[in-house]
Design an enzyme around this catalytic site. Structure first.
Site, short mmCIF file in Angstrom:
data_model
loop_
_atom_site.label_atom_id
_atom_site.label_comp_id
_atom_site.label_asym_id
_atom_site.label_seq_id
_atom_site.Cartn_x
_atom_site.Cartn_y
_atom_site.Cartn_z
CG ASP A 111 -1.73 -1.12 1.28
OD1 ASP A 111 -2.27 -1.60 0.19
OD2 ASP A 111 -2.46 -1.43 2.39
N1 URA Z 1 -1.22 -5.88 3.67
C1 URA Z 1 -1.74 -4.56 3.87
O1 URA Z 1 -2.89 -4.37 4.48
N2 URA Z 1 -1.06 -3.91 3.15
C2 URA Z 1 0.18 -3.87 2.57
O2 URA Z 1 0.57 -2.98 2.10
C3 URA Z 1 0.73 -5.24 2.64
C4 URA Z 1 -0.17 -6.15 3.11
#
Ligand code: URA
Length: 243
Positions: A111
């Site tokens: 993310d």
């Molecule tokens: N899980 C999440 O919620 N975000 C990420 O970036 C990776 C795994």
């Protein structure tokens, strides 16, 4: 694996020069194959057995490139050019120069506000293998949370949390320090969208900070600062391919 390609492609792949620039080098007689000057860009050469030189300096052929990035927050995991800065923009700002930069892509997605380990490669087969659900590649994350982790969360995560639209595979939740239950390590073997955040939400908690520490055998290099990139070592590549 050896393959036969045009001389101008060989040179543009290996030098990050444009095709027209390398054609100019070829026409000027600056290129030799096995000691013989070659003046035709379309000449086929073997990537393994032919010795290609520019101005007498050998240019070996490398097919695949593997890098780890310590992804900073605020950039998206994408190769598409757009308004938002991407991990590939971050890569370009480093001093690491990949001759086949345009072929690179990140393996999996973090993310925008997640930091940490991101593998970037042009090896499509390895990319696919690492992401394929049937290979169950473990990803370890460090999470800081709004509320303390409860003993029951560890149990719930390990028995396969139901998120409504899917049931997570058993995940390992470890409190980092018994004095501070607001930080934990979580190991998951799948990679659904926002998975870690959604898992904590499901147990009435909230991820405040998230960092990926490892993917399969590949561990984030502690010396790599946020936004930095380095090539994988030969050992790291070999171990990753063992899946
Ligand atoms: N899980 C999440 O919620 N975000 C990420 O970036 C990776 C795994």
């Amino acid at each position: 694996m050896s393959k036969t390609i045009r001389l101008d492609k060989y040179l543009s792949d290996m030098t990050s020069e444009t095709r027209s620039k390398v054609k100019e080098y070829i026409r000027k007689g600056r290129i030799t194959a096995n000691g013989v000057v070659i003046k035709t860009p379309e000449t086929k050469v073997d990537t393994e057995s032919d010795e290609i030189c520019i101005d007498g300096k050998q240019v070996g052929y490398v097919e695949y490139y593997y890098y780890m990035m310590n992804k900073p927050q605020g950039v998206i995991t994408s190769t598409e050019k757009g308004k938002t800065k991407t991990v590939m923009d971050v890569f370009k700002e480093t001093e690491v120069n990949c001759p086949r930069f345009d072929e690179l892509s990140p393996v999996g997605r973090l993310d925008k506000d997640t930091e940490g380990l991101l593998l970037i490669t042009n090896d499509g087969e390895l990319n696919h293998k690492l992401l394929s659900p049937k290979n169950h590649v473990d990803k370890v994350y460090y999470a800081e949370l709004r509320n303390p982790v409860k003993a029951s969360d560890i149990e719930i995560f390990s028995s396969g949390l139901d998120l409504g639209d899917f049931i997570c595979k058993p995940a390992k939740l470890e409190i980092c320090d018994s004095e501070n239950k607001f930080a934990a390590k979580i190991t998951i073997s799948e990679g659904k969208f926002h998975q870690v955040k959604r898992m904590f939400e499901a147990v009435e908690n909230e991820v405040m900070y998230l960092k990926r520490l490892s993917m399969g055998s590949l561990v984030l290099d502690k010396n790599l600062q946020l936004g930095e990139v380095r090539e994988l070592t030969v050992e790291e590549i070999i171990r990753l391919k063992e899946i």
